[in-house]
Scaffold this active site. Structure first.
Site, mmCIF file in Angstrom:
data_model
loop_
_atom_site.group_PDB
_atom_site.id
_atom_site.type_symbol
_atom_site.label_atom_id
_atom_site.label_comp_id
_atom_site.label_asym_id
_atom_site.label_seq_id
_atom_site.Cartn_x
_atom_site.Cartn_y
_atom_site.Cartn_z
ATOM 1 N N MET A 30 0.842 -1.199 0.000
ATOM 2 C CA MET A 30 0.000 0.000 0.000
ATOM 3 C C MET A 30 0.881 1.253 0.000
ATOM 4 O O MET A 30 0.419 2.349 0.337
ATOM 5 C CB MET A 30 -0.934 -0.004 1.212
ATOM 6 C CG MET A 30 -1.897 -1.204 1.172
ATOM 7 S SD MET A 30 -3.393 -0.965 2.115
ATOM 8 C CE MET A 30 -2.752 -0.773 3.760
ATOM 9 N N GLY A 31 2.150 1.102 -0.380
ATOM 10 C CA GLY A 31 3.044 2.256 -0.454
ATOM 11 C C GLY A 31 3.547 2.673 0.919
ATOM 12 O O GLY A 31 3.484 1.899 1.870
ATOM 13 N N ALA A 32 4.056 3.926 0.994
ATOM 14 C CA ALA A 32 4.759 4.401 2.198
ATOM 15 C C ALA A 32 5.838 3.366 2.550
ATOM 16 O O ALA A 32 5.904 2.872 3.674
ATOM 17 C CB ALA A 32 3.802 4.665 3.353
ATOM 18 N N HIS A 37 9.361 -3.409 3.425
ATOM 19 C CA HIS A 37 9.025 -3.580 2.010
ATOM 20 C C HIS A 37 10.289 -3.862 1.189
ATOM 21 O O HIS A 37 10.275 -4.697 0.281
ATOM 22 C CB HIS A 37 8.336 -2.325 1.470
ATOM 23 C CG HIS A 37 7.026 -1.988 2.126
ATOM 24 N ND1 HIS A 37 6.859 -0.870 2.908
ATOM 25 C CD2 HIS A 37 5.830 -2.622 2.124
ATOM 26 C CE1 HIS A 37 5.605 -0.813 3.336
ATOM 27 N NE2 HIS A 37 4.959 -1.869 2.888
ATOM 28 N N GLY A 147 4.655 -10.430 3.797
ATOM 29 C CA GLY A 147 5.347 -10.398 5.077
ATOM 30 C C GLY A 147 4.637 -11.206 6.150
ATOM 31 O O GLY A 147 3.408 -11.188 6.246
ATOM 32 N N VAL A 176 10.696 -7.346 9.616
ATOM 33 C CA VAL A 176 11.828 -6.451 9.861
ATOM 34 C C VAL A 176 11.454 -5.512 11.004
ATOM 35 O O VAL A 176 10.345 -4.954 11.021
ATOM 36 C CB VAL A 176 12.179 -5.649 8.591
ATOM 37 C CG1 VAL A 176 13.309 -4.666 8.870
ATOM 38 C CG2 VAL A 176 12.552 -6.594 7.461
ATOM 39 N N SER A 186 4.051 1.101 7.951
ATOM 40 C CA SER A 186 3.772 2.425 7.379
ATOM 41 C C SER A 186 3.056 3.285 8.406
ATOM 42 O O SER A 186 3.162 4.510 8.398
ATOM 43 C CB SER A 186 2.908 2.282 6.129
ATOM 44 O OG SER A 186 3.550 1.444 5.189
ATOM 45 N N ARG A 187 2.307 2.654 9.312
ATOM 46 C CA ARG A 187 1.531 3.406 10.304
ATOM 47 C C ARG A 187 2.413 3.946 11.438
ATOM 48 O O ARG A 187 1.944 4.777 12.217
ATOM 49 C CB ARG A 187 0.397 2.545 10.874
ATOM 50 C CG ARG A 187 -0.699 2.258 9.846
ATOM 51 C CD ARG A 187 -1.882 1.515 10.448
ATOM 52 N NE ARG A 187 -3.020 1.472 9.536
ATOM 53 C CZ ARG A 187 -3.346 0.445 8.749
ATOM 54 N NH1 ARG A 187 -2.606 -0.660 8.761
ATOM 55 N NH2 ARG A 187 -4.387 0.501 7.948
#
Ligand code: AMP
Length: 284
Positions: A30-32, A37, A147, A176, A186-187
């Site tokens: 979902m990016g970020a 990633h 993941g 990780v 990302s959050r």
């Protein structure tokens, strides 16, 4: 080869066909993008000649009141990350391109989609599996990397692939973490310094439970983890626990006292306005 950016499904099909011969690995995101990633992309490159990364904040997997509209979107930085990691194609469609206005059919995650994380996020895993199956059909990868951080998601994707005969190999990648134990997410960028201190209790609780796996049964493992979480419930800001479970990796139901082999110690909690999940795989 230069990175190709496909902004819609038609562009993706063209870009995919331009990749040439060799195995294709898909890394859905979902990016970020962060180091977690990156580790997925590196694993994908070990298994394949070409890597396709999708960057799509999937509205179907967010419930009402969840963070869809404020989910971090850092597309330019994501493209640089993908370039650095040798990605061949980035697929970044709009929601309007991904979902037909008259769409009807979705994937159902079944009973396993309604427990643990699914009990707190109704419909979430249906949305995840629907977008993942669409991505599989569009990219037609040989393999896809997910993941272990999202353990129930990974288990459900393996289930979907087995139950629906999807011709894609699923590769799981280890979580990780920051040096202090916090699982990358990302959050995490929502967290204030004080939030972050409280959030460390998630991984601390998992380690406390894991430390007892050799000697204690499920109850002892859960007690050790719960003690850490209860302490953090008194921090400022407090940790607000959604669930702590020692789950059977095949069903995500709670393990019984006689369970042997792998079990997933999974936790979800809110810290401030941020909801975090984490897990560790234990051997009983
Ligand atoms: P997301 O962008 O959060 O939907 O995640 C995309 C993929 O990255 C999923 O397969 C996640 O499980 C994986 N992922 C997220 N955080 C981590 C992490 N800390 N370590 C490894 N993989 C991760």
């Amino acid at each position: 080869m230069d990175l190709i950016v496909a902004a819609d499904r038609a562009g993706l099909v063209k870009a995919r066909d331009a990749l040439g011969p060799g195995r294709i690995a898909l890394v859905p995101t979902m990016g970020a993008l962060h180091e977690g990633h990156r580790s997925l992309i590196r694993l994908a490159r070990e298994h394949a000649d070409h890597v396709v990364v999708s960057v799509f904040v999937n509205p179907l997997q967010f419930g009402p009141g969840e963070d869809f509209s404020r989910y971090p979107r850092t597309f330019d930085a994501d493209l640089r990350t993908c370039e650095e990691e040798g990605v061949g194609v980035v697929f970044a469609p709009s929601a309007d391109d991904m979902y037909l206005p008259d769409r009807q059919v979705e994937v159902s995650a079944g009973g396993m989609g309604g427990v643990v994380e699914g009990a707190f996020r109704p419909g979430h895993f249906d949305g995840v599996l629907t977008v993942v199956l669409k991505l599989f059909n569009l990219v037609r990868p040989d393999l896809a990397v997910f993941g272990q951080k999202d353990a129930q998601q990974l288990a459900l994707i393996r289930r979907m692939v087995a139950d629906l005969d999807v011709p894609v190999s699923v590769v799981g990648a280890p979580t990780v973490r920051e040096p202090d134990g916090l699982a990358l997410s990302s959050r995490n960028r929502y967290l204030s310094e004080a939030d972050r201190r409280t959030a460390l209790a998630l991984s601390r609780a998992l380690r406390a439970g894991a430390a007892r796996a050799g000697t204690a049964g499920p109850a002892g493992i859960l007690d050790a983890a719960r003690a850490v979480l209860e302490e953090a419930a008194r921090f400022d800001p407090p940790l607000l626990l959604d669930y702590l479970i020692l789950a059977d990796p095949a069903t995500f139901g709670p393990v019984g006292d006689d369970h042997r082999g792998e079990a997933i110690l999974a936790v979800a909690a809110k810290v401030g306005t941020t909801r975090l999940i984490d897990n560790m795989v234990l051997t009983l």
